[in-house]
Design a protein around this motif. Structure first.
Motif, PDB file in Angstrom:
ATOM      1  N   SER A   1     -11.144 -15.255  -9.678  1.00  0.00           N
ATOM      2  CA  SER A   1     -10.105 -14.404  -9.945  1.00  0.00           C
ATOM      3  C   SER A   1     -10.851 -13.353 -11.528  1.00  0.00           C
ATOM      4  N   ILE A   2     -11.171 -14.106 -12.341  1.00  0.00           N
ATOM      5  CA  ILE A   2     -11.969 -13.230 -13.233  1.00  0.00           C
ATOM      6  C   ILE A   2     -12.897 -12.490 -12.904  1.00  0.00           C
TER       7      ILE A   2
ATOM      8  N   ILE B   1      -4.454   4.265  -7.606  1.00  0.00           N
ATOM      9  CA  ILE B   1      -5.339   3.150  -8.012  1.00  0.00           C
ATOM     10  C   ILE B   1      -4.638   2.078  -8.729  1.00  0.00           C
ATOM     11  N   SER B   2      -3.619   2.649  -9.431  1.00  0.00           N
ATOM     12  CA  SER B   2      -2.956   1.691 -10.291  1.00  0.00           C
ATOM     13  C   SER B   2      -2.046   0.655  -9.547  1.00  0.00           C
ATOM     14  N   GLY B   3      -1.550   1.286  -8.329  1.00  0.00           N
ATOM     15  CA  GLY B   3      -0.714   0.644  -7.223  1.00  0.00           C
ATOM     16  C   GLY B   3      -1.580  -0.306  -6.481  1.00  0.00           C
ATOM     17  N   ALA B   4      -2.706   0.025  -6.140  1.00  0.00           N
ATOM     18  CA  ALA B   4      -3.826  -0.843  -5.512  1.00  0.00           C
ATOM     19  C   ALA B   4      -4.025  -2.248  -6.551  1.00  0.00           C
ATOM     20  N   CYS B   5      -4.340  -2.025  -7.750  1.00  0.00           N
ATOM     21  CA  CYS B   5      -4.831  -3.000  -8.650  1.00  0.00           C
ATOM     22  C   CYS B   5      -3.521  -3.687  -8.963  1.00  0.00           C
ATOM     23  N   ALA B   6      -2.293  -3.320  -8.951  1.00  0.00           N
ATOM     24  CA  ALA B   6      -1.230  -4.099  -9.011  1.00  0.00           C
ATOM     25  C   ALA B   6      -1.067  -5.148  -7.972  1.00  0.00           C
ATOM     26  N   ALA B   7      -1.255  -4.476  -6.812  1.00  0.00           N
ATOM     27  CA  ALA B   7      -0.960  -5.471  -5.487  1.00  0.00           C
ATOM     28  C   ALA B   7      -2.052  -6.440  -5.308  1.00  0.00           C
TER      29      ALA B   7
ATOM     30  N   ALA C   1      -3.477  -7.755  -8.118  1.00  0.00           N
ATOM     31  CA  ALA C   1      -3.158  -8.733  -9.242  1.00  0.00           C
ATOM     32  C   ALA C   1      -2.082  -9.828  -8.739  1.00  0.00           C
ATOM     33  N   GLY C   2      -0.953  -8.914  -7.951  1.00  0.00           N
ATOM     34  CA  GLY C   2       0.068  -9.906  -7.415  1.00  0.00           C
ATOM     35  C   GLY C   2      -0.211 -10.552  -6.273  1.00  0.00           C
ATOM     36  N   ALA C   3      -1.462 -10.460  -5.463  1.00  0.00           N
ATOM     37  CA  ALA C   3      -1.670 -11.082  -4.335  1.00  0.00           C
ATOM     38  C   ALA C   3      -2.466 -12.212  -4.811  1.00  0.00           C
ATOM     39  N   ILE C   4      -3.208 -12.347  -5.949  1.00  0.00           N
ATOM     40  CA  ILE C   4      -4.311 -13.162  -6.467  1.00  0.00           C
ATOM     41  C   ILE C   4      -3.114 -14.203  -7.174  1.00  0.00           C
ATOM     42  N   ALA C   5      -2.144 -13.676  -8.017  1.00  0.00           N
ATOM     43  CA  ALA C   5      -1.370 -14.709  -8.596  1.00  0.00           C
ATOM     44  C   ALA C   5      -0.412 -15.319  -7.653  1.00  0.00           C
TER      45      ALA C   5
ATOM     46  N   LYS D   1      -2.822 -18.178  -6.223  1.00  0.00           N
ATOM     47  CA  LYS D   1      -3.034 -19.168  -7.098  1.00  0.00           C
ATOM     48  C   LYS D   1      -1.868 -20.309  -7.275  1.00  0.00           C
ATOM     49  N   GLY D   2      -0.623 -19.500  -7.283  1.00  0.00           N
ATOM     50  CA  GLY D   2       0.492 -20.312  -7.472  1.00  0.00           C
ATOM     51  C   GLY D   2       1.176 -20.774  -6.104  1.00  0.00           C
ATOM     52  N   GLY D   3       0.623 -20.274  -4.883  1.00  0.00           N
ATOM     53  CA  GLY D   3       0.898 -20.817  -3.621  1.00  0.00           C
ATOM     54  C   GLY D   3       2.546 -20.474  -3.205  1.00  0.00           C
ATOM     55  N   ALA D   4       2.887 -19.320  -4.037  1.00  0.00           N
ATOM     56  CA  ALA D   4       4.214 -18.783  -3.578  1.00  0.00           C
ATOM     57  C   ALA D   4       4.426 -17.293  -4.276  1.00  0.00           C
ATOM     58  N   ALA D   5       5.190 -16.534  -3.788  1.00  0.00           N
ATOM     59  CA  ALA D   5       5.562 -15.257  -4.410  1.00  0.00           C
ATOM     60  C   ALA D   5       6.960 -15.319  -5.025  1.00  0.00           C
ATOM     61  N   ASP D   6       6.957 -15.023  -6.330  1.00  0.00           N
ATOM     62  CA  ASP D   6       8.174 -15.184  -6.930  1.00  0.00           C
ATOM     63  C   ASP D   6       8.513 -13.805  -7.467  1.00  0.00           C
ATOM     64  N   PRO D   7       9.660 -13.076  -7.046  1.00  0.00           N
ATOM     65  CA  PRO D   7      10.099 -11.832  -7.444  1.00  0.00           C
ATOM     66  C   PRO D   7      10.455 -11.634  -8.805  1.00  0.00           C
TER      67      PRO D   7
END
Length: 219
Positions: free
Chosen positions: A65-66, A116-122, A124-128, A131-137
């Motif tokens: 991820s880094i 570009i900002s939206g793509a990077c945010a998406a 980062a959210g996908a990686i998080a 890693k956590g095994g779940a999507a938390d709003p």
């Protein structure tokens, strides 16, 4: 794709309607979070057969991820420094009216930035979530302010038109060192927030003071 589309839509609305980007993005943040909570008010487990594999775990000094983050930093930094759209973004950030007078497409630059900002945010959210095994709003809310603080602390001008991707990386490194140091000392979370807030205010005050002194020197 969804992140890019939402970012492009935001950029188009801001450029078309000529509204304040900070106010608009805060409003859309609240709106999108509301929709996420409407559909699910609890973490959603990811049913991916690769969840749990050590793909994104730390291996030595870095993790995958880094590595992804560093790759994104490098690509964006090179694009801003050497490609025409990157130089146009700097021009628009410095002064939209002067950029338009010089023949720069302000609307295109704004839409590109938000895409570009939206793509990077998406990403980062996908990686998080992976890693956590779940999507938390409701996860990672404080990191939004920390990201903005890192940019300013690293040397990005709040007036626009100044700063590089290295400044962002420097700000991230400074905040990461502060958080790690506070955690090692066993400091409470509010102490870390106080230190971060104080540092941010000091940087903003320093930029304001430098601008005032520069104006007086010109006069």
């Amino acid at each position: 794709t969804a992140g890019m589309a939402l970012g492009a839509a935001q950029g188009y609305a801001i450029a078309r309607l000529r509204i304040n980007s900070v106010v608009f993005t805060i409003g859309t943040l609240i709106l999108f979070r509301g929709f996420a909570l409407l559909f699910s008010d609890q973490p959603i487990p990811l049913n991916d057969p690769f969840i749990g594999l050590p793909l994104l775990n730390r291996t030595g000094v870095f993790s995958v991820s880094i590595g992804i983050a560093l790759g994104v930093f490098a690509v964006i930094g090179l694009a801003l420094a050497f490609l025409r759209p990157g130089r146009e973004i700097y021009a628009v950030g410095g002064d939209r009216h002067e950029a338009a007078a010089a023949g720069v497409s302000v609307r295109r630059s704004i839409i590109l930035c938000f895409t570009i900002s939206g793509a990077c945010a998406a990403l980062a959210g996908a990686i998080a979530a992976y890693k956590g095994g779940a999507a938390d709003p409701q996860a990672f809310g404080p990191q939004l302010l920390e990201a903005a603080s890192a940019a300013v602390i690293g040397g990005i001008s709040i007036r626009g038109g100044r700063g590089t991707i290295l400044n962002v990386a420097l700000g991230v490194g400074i905040l990461a060192a502060i958080f790690a140091g506070m955690a090692a000392r066993g400091a409470a979370e509010y102490v870390t927030e106080l230190v971060t807030g104080g540092l941010l205010i000091a940087v903003i005050a320093g930029e304001w003071l430098t601008g005032r002194l520069g104006q007086r020197a010109i006069i």
